[in-house]
Motif scaffolding. Structure first.
Motif, short mmCIF file in Angstrom:
data_model
loop_
_atom_site.label_atom_id
_atom_site.label_comp_id
_atom_site.label_asym_id
_atom_site.label_seq_id
_atom_site.Cartn_x
_atom_site.Cartn_y
_atom_site.Cartn_z
N VAL B 117 -11.11 -1.82 -2.16
CA VAL B 117 -10.24 -0.93 -1.38
C VAL B 117 -8.86 -1.55 -1.21
CG1 VAL B 117 -9.90 0.26 0.83
CG2 VAL B 117 -12.21 -0.02 -0.10
N GLN B 119 -5.16 -0.87 0.82
CA GLN B 119 -4.44 -0.11 1.86
C GLN B 119 -2.94 -0.32 1.64
OE1 GLN B 119 -6.01 1.75 4.15
NE2 GLN B 119 -8.10 0.93 4.19
N TYR B 121 0.99 -0.46 2.80
CA TYR B 121 1.87 -0.71 3.93
C TYR B 121 3.30 -0.47 3.46
CZ TYR B 121 4.18 -2.79 7.89
OH TYR B 121 4.98 -2.98 8.99
N TRP B 122 3.85 0.67 3.85
CA TRP B 122 5.18 1.07 3.40
C TRP B 122 6.06 1.26 4.64
CZ3 TRP B 122 3.37 5.76 -0.11
CH2 TRP B 122 2.58 5.27 -1.16
N VAL B 140 4.30 6.92 -4.84
CA VAL B 140 2.92 7.44 -4.73
C VAL B 140 2.21 7.39 -6.08
CG1 VAL B 140 1.54 9.52 -4.31
CG2 VAL B 140 3.38 8.90 -2.72
N LYS B 144 -1.02 5.05 -7.17
CA LYS B 144 -2.28 5.62 -7.64
C LYS B 144 -2.66 5.07 -9.01
CE LYS B 144 -5.11 9.51 -8.62
NZ LYS B 144 -5.25 9.28 -10.06
N VAL B 152 -9.90 0.47 -8.04
CA VAL B 152 -10.05 0.37 -6.59
C VAL B 152 -9.80 1.72 -5.92
CG1 VAL B 152 -9.33 -2.05 -6.50
CG2 VAL B 152 -7.65 -0.25 -6.10
N ALA B 153 -10.40 1.90 -4.78
CA ALA B 153 -10.14 3.09 -3.98
C ALA B 153 -8.94 2.81 -3.08
CB ALA B 153 -11.36 3.43 -3.13
N TRP B 154 -8.04 3.74 -3.05
CA TRP B 154 -6.89 3.68 -2.14
C TRP B 154 -7.36 4.28 -0.82
CZ3 TRP B 154 -1.69 6.60 -3.50
CH2 TRP B 154 -0.79 6.45 -2.45
N GLY B 155 -7.57 3.41 0.15
CA GLY B 155 -8.18 3.85 1.40
C GLY B 155 -7.26 4.61 2.32
N GLY B 156 -6.01 4.25 2.34
CA GLY B 156 -5.05 4.87 3.25
C GLY B 156 -3.91 3.91 3.46
N GLU B 158 -0.20 2.80 6.06
CA GLU B 158 0.78 3.02 7.09
C GLU B 158 2.13 3.33 6.46
OE1 GLU B 158 0.09 3.43 10.50
OE2 GLU B 158 1.15 1.60 11.11
N THR B 159 2.83 4.32 6.98
CA THR B 159 4.18 4.63 6.48
C THR B 159 5.14 4.71 7.67
OG1 THR B 159 3.62 6.99 6.58
CG2 THR B 159 3.37 5.90 4.46
N SER B 176 -2.87 -4.49 1.53
CA SER B 176 -4.04 -5.28 1.88
C SER B 176 -5.15 -4.86 0.92
CB SER B 176 -4.45 -5.08 3.33
OG SER B 176 -5.03 -3.82 3.51
#
Lengths: 373, 373
Positions: B117, B119, B121-122, B140, B144, B152-156, B158-159, B176
């Motif tokens: 996973v 994550q 951080y932008w 974006v 991806k 890997v999975a892109w979990g989410g 912060e922007t 991360s």
């Protein structure tokens, strides 16, 4: 209603400088692209917990347990610490460290995870930031203390000097956190949320780390600025810097006490509208309110916000919401109080349209008032 | 030897603006405090892998497998993308996204982990950063695509919009990453590293994301700046922006091919000195060099660095080092080439004092040349 910075009138969150209209299209594009990557986990023999998309932490089923991970930013609270540091000569970075960890840990635990490892992201505007030994030491000590409180291992991190990207004399603070959900029945992404559940609100210590743009904007209206005394005698700036409560000791103690929340909401940006986070069509009826911290009452008053605006922006005394079996409500309160965190059984979940009814204040928030997905 | 920005003379990394003397005391204090938190894992029934302290990723034994996690910063490469964007009207943020993920993934895999996973951080200098739709979309899409490459999975993520902390018009990018080490025998924190091992170097695509302060400083000396053509006809700025190679497809393919590296080093800051990362007293003898990317040759020449300085700062064509059983060396090369990544069996590990001998260039780096712990 419009206002200029130094004049009278309401200050809304948008007026305080955050324009979600510009960020949201990117967020939506990113969320779609991110969702499209879930299939990669199958290549490793795993699957995502689809319901965790849109929740506060991302969850993967790795077999014997679930894995949860997250990265979270502190936001602009460090700017208040910098200003107060200049005014008082003290360092507030121990509290800032706790705030940063709280941003990550309090989100991670919403899905039922036990936080295990925290990584530090401290990006300074230049090497010289780290030259202020008192401040740097406070950051290290506060970070360690917050890890101790949460029972997490501090794995490591990054301390880049980013001149040209981060402003000189400033620091961009974030934390990533990884945890596991074990046993798997602890998973709380909302499938157990339902009518009849009790809503327990855990007390906040103040503004936490959301609404700081508004709080900083307000300083322009105050002749004494951050040194303005509140009704309880504390200074506005110091009250703003009360560290965010770390809630993982509560969720871990609840598990030991046999209470498994059906759902949790970390009350951060969007204030109490976060109680509407889960997509289910349910009505959340609040009939008892937590005490509003003095500093939030002060902000509401001086920003001339009505209750609806205040509760839609600030935590107003509720830092974290637990949705539990009705029979467990009082036990949650007792467990939290046992850890020194005030709590209240504030209301209940009912069948009905998706809405939050804050009855003592006559406020209703509907589905349209929170669009996170 | 000293130099001023626009004049002649060597540009060292310190002269390029990063002062490790100021950062290092904080790093040491943070490392000590972090190490002291390891005991918390016992409260959850787990233990840390102590040897991972000081390695590129932190590893926890969670029973059926190991858990690895990390947060990594891109650094200042985005500033080059911004300048080139102004000069050419193109967006380079798809590549920048790959660079950011590479910083995290390439570190995570050094310990033997499969990245699961990521994550995002932008942190932008203001909401308006996200208003440039072309640039935001490139970020974006590149993010991806890099996730797709790494499986890997892109979990989410912060922007945040961090006006007052991040400079206007800029973005602070980090990632991360969480992964697992399964089976546990894949763990490669160095206990299997030893005399007789082959050293395999995987090719870099260019400067990757380390040494950019130096590369940017150099622009002041070039009349055509970033638009200076290199010997191969490419532009300096574009060559700098070649995205960092993602090495996790190689380490995953090696596992499938039955090759388990004894140790790995991601060649980032400190250039080839990173080959001395492991604390063991061993000699690393290099007798074959990878091709030096044109842009690195150009930097070395114009910064007037001798080979020792260049190899101690830049990757000089080696993006990632695998230390494997001597019998597996050629297989590593074949596996990497099968994925389109050039590789070379560059040397071997020997009993002897801790040192790196780059024989074709007559360079020796000793233990004193790299202090990371």
């Amino acid at each position: 209603m419009t206002s200029n910075a130094a004049g009278a009138g309401t200050i809304s969150y948008e007026q305080a400088g955050v324009n979600y209209d510009l960020i949201d299209p990117l967020k939506v594009a990113a969320q779609r692209a991110a969702a499209a990557t879930a299939g990669h986990l199958a290549g490793h023999g795993f699957t995502e917990v689809k319901a965790s998309r849109g929740e506060s932490a991302y969850v993967v089923d790795v077999g014997p347990f679930y894995l949860a991970s997250i990265v979270e930013c502190l936001g602009s609270k460090a700017l208040v610490a910098d200003e107060m540091g200049k005014l008082t000569g003290r360092s507030y970075y121990a509290g800032i460290a706790q705030d940063t960890i709280a941003m990550a840990v309090n989100d991670l635990i919403t899905v039922g995870a036990t936080p295990l490892v925290v990584q530090a992201y401290w990006a300074a505007g230049g090497s010289d930031w780290f030259g202020d030994a008192q401040r740097a030491q406070a950051l290290v000590e506060g970070w360690k203390k917050a890890c101790d409180t949460c029972g997490v291992a501090w794995g490591g991190g990054e301390t880049p000097a980013l001149a040209g990207i981060v402003e000189g004399g400033r620091i961009d603070l974030a934390a990533s956190c990884t945890g596991i959900i074990q046993p798997k029945e602890r998973l709380s992404v909302g499938d157990r949320l339902g009518a009849g559940d009790a809503i327990v609100l855990l007390a906040s210590s103040g503004i936490h780390a959301n609404g700081l743009s508004l709080a900083r904007k307000l300083v322009e209206r105050l002749p004494q600025g951050y040194m303005t005394p509140l009704a309880d005698g504390s200074l506005y700036g110091e009250a703003l810097l009360a560290p965010t409560v770390l809630y993982s000791p509560v969720t871990e103690a609840l598990e030991r006490a046999g209470v498994r929340p059906h759902y949790c909401a970390n009350v951060t940006g969007h204030g109490w509208r976060k109680l509407l986070r889960h997509p289910a069509q349910l009505t959340y009826r609040i009939d008892a309110l937590p005490r509003v911290p003095e500093v939030l009452r002060f902000i509401q008053q001086h920003a001339q916000q009505d209750d609806r605006e205040a509760y839609s922006t600030l935590n107003m005394g509720a830092g974290f919401a637990l949705f539990v079996d009705a029979a467990d409500g009082q036990k949650c309160v007792d467990v939290a109080r046992g850890l020194g965190i005030e709590a209240v059984v504030a209301g209940r979940v009912e069948a009905g349209p998706k809405q939050l009814l804050i009855e003592p204040l006559g406020i209703r928030f509907g589905d349209d008032d929170l669009q996170l997905r």
